[in-house]
Scaffold this motif. Structure first.
Motif, PDB file in Angstrom:
ATOM      1  N   LYS A 241      18.295  24.670  -1.372  1.00 39.58           N
ATOM      2  CA  LYS A 241      16.930  25.005  -1.793  1.00 39.58           C
ATOM      3  C   LYS A 241      16.428  26.350  -1.261  1.00 39.58           C
ATOM      4  N   LEU A 242      17.129  26.932  -0.328  1.00 43.50           N
ATOM      5  CA  LEU A 242      16.678  28.180   0.288  1.00 43.50           C
ATOM      6  C   LEU A 242      16.612  29.309  -0.739  1.00 43.50           C
ATOM      7  N   ASP A 243      15.554  30.101  -0.683  1.00 47.21           N
ATOM      8  CA  ASP A 243      15.439  31.277  -1.549  1.00 47.21           C
ATOM      9  C   ASP A 243      16.321  32.382  -0.975  1.00 47.21           C
ATOM     10  N   LYS A 244      17.497  32.535  -1.554  1.00 47.14           N
ATOM     11  CA  LYS A 244      18.487  33.463  -0.996  1.00 47.14           C
ATOM     12  C   LYS A 244      18.269  34.903  -1.446  1.00 47.14           C
ATOM     13  N   SER A 245      17.412  35.100  -2.441  1.00 49.13           N
ATOM     14  CA  SER A 245      17.263  36.438  -3.022  1.00 49.13           C
ATOM     15  C   SER A 245      16.713  37.452  -2.022  1.00 49.13           C
ATOM     16  N   SER A 246      15.863  37.000  -1.106  1.00 51.75           N
ATOM     17  CA  SER A 246      15.264  37.931  -0.148  1.00 51.75           C
ATOM     18  C   SER A 246      16.070  38.049   1.140  1.00 51.75           C
ATOM     19  N   LEU A 247      17.108  37.217   1.272  1.00 52.73           N
ATOM     20  CA  LEU A 247      17.883  37.210   2.514  1.00 52.73           C
ATOM     21  C   LEU A 247      19.152  38.057   2.423  1.00 52.73           C
ATOM     22  N   TYR A 248      19.590  38.369   1.220  1.00 50.70           N
ATOM     23  CA  TYR A 248      20.770  39.217   1.021  1.00 50.70           C
ATOM     24  C   TYR A 248      21.975  38.681   1.805  1.00 50.70           C
ATOM     25  N   VAL A 249      22.430  37.502   1.409  1.00 46.78           N
ATOM     26  CA  VAL A 249      23.581  36.905   2.078  1.00 46.78           C
ATOM     27  C   VAL A 249      24.743  36.783   1.097  1.00 46.78           C
ATOM     28  N   ASN A 250      25.944  36.993   1.614  1.00 47.46           N
ATOM     29  CA  ASN A 250      27.151  36.797   0.811  1.00 47.46           C
ATOM     30  C   ASN A 250      27.451  35.325   0.631  1.00 47.46           C
ATOM     31  N   ARG A 251      27.333  34.606   1.738  1.00 51.68           N
ATOM     32  CA  ARG A 251      27.601  33.172   1.687  1.00 51.68           C
ATOM     33  C   ARG A 251      26.919  32.492   2.869  1.00 51.68           C
ATOM     34  N   ILE A 252      26.771  31.172   2.739  1.00 53.73           N
ATOM     35  CA  ILE A 252      26.188  30.355   3.802  1.00 53.73           C
ATOM     36  C   ILE A 252      27.128  29.183   4.031  1.00 53.73           C
ATOM     37  N   GLU A 253      27.417  28.889   5.285  1.00 54.31           N
ATOM     38  CA  GLU A 253      28.340  27.805   5.606  1.00 54.31           C
ATOM     39  C   GLU A 253      27.712  26.858   6.620  1.00 54.31           C
ATOM     40  N   ILE A 254      28.137  25.609   6.543  1.00 58.25           N
ATOM     41  CA  ILE A 254      27.770  24.619   7.559  1.00 58.25           C
ATOM     42  C   ILE A 254      28.937  24.519   8.529  1.00 58.25           C
ATOM     43  N   ALA A 255      28.640  24.597   9.811  1.00 60.23           N
ATOM     44  CA  ALA A 255      29.698  24.579  10.823  1.00 60.23           C
ATOM     45  C   ALA A 255      29.429  23.481  11.839  1.00 60.23           C
ATOM     46  N   GLY A 256      30.518  22.895  12.336  1.00 62.28           N
ATOM     47  CA  GLY A 256      30.402  21.894  13.391  1.00 62.28           C
ATOM     48  C   GLY A 256      29.511  20.743  12.982  1.00 62.28           C
ATOM     49  N   PRO A 257      28.642  20.296  13.888  1.00 64.58           N
ATOM     50  CA  PRO A 257      27.796  19.128  13.598  1.00 64.58           C
ATOM     51  C   PRO A 257      26.670  19.421  12.614  1.00 64.58           C
ATOM     52  N   GLY A 258      26.397  20.719  12.338  1.00 66.22           N
ATOM     53  CA  GLY A 258      25.323  21.013  11.394  1.00 66.22           C
ATOM     54  C   GLY A 258      24.690  22.378  11.551  1.00 66.22           C
ATOM     55  N   PHE A 259      25.346  23.282  12.248  1.00 65.04           N
ATOM     56  CA  PHE A 259      24.854  24.657  12.321  1.00 65.04           C
ATOM     57  C   PHE A 259      24.943  25.295  10.934  1.00 65.04           C
ATOM     58  N   ILE A 260      23.971  26.144  10.620  1.00 71.28           N
ATOM     59  CA  ILE A 260      23.992  26.893   9.367  1.00 71.28           C
ATOM     60  C   ILE A 260      24.288  28.347   9.703  1.00 71.28           C
ATOM     61  N   ASN A 261      25.380  28.865   9.154  1.00 69.25           N
ATOM     62  CA  ASN A 261      25.809  30.234   9.431  1.00 69.25           C
ATOM     63  C   ASN A 261      25.652  31.094   8.183  1.00 69.25           C
ATOM     64  N   PHE A 262      24.972  32.218   8.344  1.00 67.57           N
ATOM     65  CA  PHE A 262      24.720  33.143   7.243  1.00 67.57           C
ATOM     66  C   PHE A 262      25.613  34.373   7.399  1.00 67.57           C
ATOM     67  N   TYR A 263      26.253  34.762   6.318  1.00 66.29           N
ATOM     68  CA  TYR A 263      27.072  35.973   6.295  1.00 66.29           C
ATOM     69  C   TYR A 263      26.352  37.004   5.428  1.00 66.29           C
ATOM     70  N   LEU A 264      25.962  38.112   6.025  1.00 71.82           N
ATOM     71  CA  LEU A 264      25.095  39.083   5.366  1.00 71.82           C
ATOM     72  C   LEU A 264      25.874  39.966   4.400  1.00 71.82           C
ATOM     73  N   ASP A 265      25.203  40.404   3.334  1.00 67.72           N
ATOM     74  CA  ASP A 265      25.874  41.290   2.384  1.00 67.72           C
ATOM     75  C   ASP A 265      25.575  42.753   2.720  1.00 67.72           C
ATOM     76  N   ASP A 266      26.071  43.654   1.890  1.00 72.05           N
ATOM     77  CA  ASP A 266      26.022  45.079   2.211  1.00 72.05           C
ATOM     78  C   ASP A 266      24.612  45.662   2.207  1.00 72.05           C
ATOM     79  N   ASN A 267      23.652  44.963   1.607  1.00 73.24           N
ATOM     80  CA  ASN A 267      22.276  45.451   1.682  1.00 73.24           C
ATOM     81  C   ASN A 267      21.817  45.591   3.132  1.00 73.24           C
TER      82      ASN A 267
END
Length: 373
Positions: free
Chosen positions: A69-95
């Motif tokens: 549900k997250l509005d990703k358009s303003s965050l400029y992320v390449n991808r988002i992953e869930i890690a371990g028990p539930g951490f959310i990791n964001f990988y930023l794009d070239d912007n």
């Protein structure tokens, strides 16, 4: 964006908005951080773990809802992953290369949240009878700590004589730090307040004997000051004579300052040939992961400064800058810029320009009296 913290706030605000939209919001503290290990993303949050007990849901289930549900358009992320028990990791794009880089090019390293504004007195306890190299190392430490404290908006006074300290109203200072060469002069501290920092010795070594020359006069003030911070404050430093006098990568000042010179020279030559650094992603591209990694590493700058202040340890900034420059050497090995397409050339010129500014400004904090005393 003006500060590193603005980037953190952007992600936090968007996460909170998503939680409210999905009726998952509770007024709890959660972290949005810059992971030390880039394999855990460029930005990471533990919000799902913090909410789990309130929502009676598994953290990974909450994380999946947020990501969907997250509005990703303003965050400029390449991808988002869930890690371990539930951490959310964001990988930023070239912007974000442009956003972070432009922040540095506009503001230098004045990119930190200034929420401290506390009063510090650094009392540099010295005596002419001491070894001049140890005096100079203690002075280098005090000036670097002063610069670091002021980067966060603190008000700092440096007193280098008993007379100057006696002229000050100590009640005006929330923090008093007495600094002196290790094992000397505790009895000369005028005030009985504050904490004590003992600075280790520094010497020249030609592998056969310890030399007594004034090292600062021999190798120059900036080189000396940088070398004086190359270990934690209490550890003694022995400088190999050969490394001190020769420009090679065994000399930490040369190791770092070469990065500035190399970045500056490449861009100077390319600009002479007609290439012009832009500021828009449509005009350039970033083809080397090593270069992008250096820009994202700048996001750790605030954490490093906070730790340097917490532990009264400028070495933490020295170590951060040295390691960032080590990453540059990896980047430089792949920088066959004559073989690149024009957009890649312009992208690497932009990265090199950011590196040049960031490295030179950070080096100044450690080696110069950046702020008036």
């Amino acid at each position: 964006m003006r500060q590193i913290n603005d980037i953190i706030d952007l992600f936090k605000i968007n996460i909170i908005k998503t939680l409210k939209d999905e009726n998952l919001y509770f007024n709890i503290d959660f972290d949005v951080t810059i992971p030390e290990d880039s394999s855990f993303g460029d930005i990471s949050t533990n919000v799902s773990l913090k909410l789990s007990s309130y929502l009676k849901k598994f953290p990974r289930e909450i994380a999946e809802i947020i990501i969907k549900k997250l509005d990703k358009s303003s965050l400029y992320v390449n991808r988002i992953e869930i890690a371990g028990p539930g951490f959310i990791n964001f990988y930023l794009d070239d912007n974000w290369i442009i956003k972070i880089g432009s922040m540095i090019l506009k503001n230098g390293i004045d990119i930190l949240k200034k929420d401290s504004s506390e009063n510090y007195l650094l009392h540099l306890v010295l005596n002419a009878s001491l070894n001049e190299n140890d005096i100079n190392r203690a002075s280098a430490y005090a000036n670097a700590l002063l610069n670091i404290l002021r980067l966060k908006g603190n008000r700092v006074c440096l007193a280098d004589t008993i007379e100057k300290e006696k002229s000050l109203n100590l009640d005006n200072f929330g923090h008093i730090i007495n600094i002196f060469p290790y094992g000397h002069l505790k009895n000369l501290c005028y005030n009985t307040k504050g904490e004590t920092v003992e600075v280790g010795s520094i010497s020249l070594d030609d592998s056969r004997k310890r030399l007594n020359e004034n090292i600062k006069d021999l190798i120059g003030e900036k080189r000396f000051n940088f070398w004086a911070l190359s270990k934690t404050v209490k550890r003694d430093i022995s400088i190999p004579l050969g490394s001190a006098l020769i420009n090679n990568t065994d000399n930490p000042y040369f190791f770092v300052s070469y990065v500035y010179e190399r970045a500056n020279n490449i861009n100077y030559i390319l600009e002479k040939e007609g290439y012009k650094i832009g500021s828009n992603l449509k005009d350039m591209s970033f083809n080397l992961a090593e270069g992008k990694k250096i820009i994202f590493e700048i996001l750790n700058f605030e954490k490093v400064i906070d730790e340097a202040i917490k532990f009264k340890e400028p070495y933490k900034l020295f170590n951060y800058l040295y390691n960032l420059c080590a990453q540059f050497y990896e980047y430089n090995r792949k920088l066959f810029i004559r073989e690149f397409e024009e957009k890649d050339i312009l992208g690497n010129m932009f990265i090199l320009n950011v590196i040049k500014v960031f490295v030179s400004k950070t080096l100044d904090v450690l080696t110069d009296k950046v702020f008036d005393i």
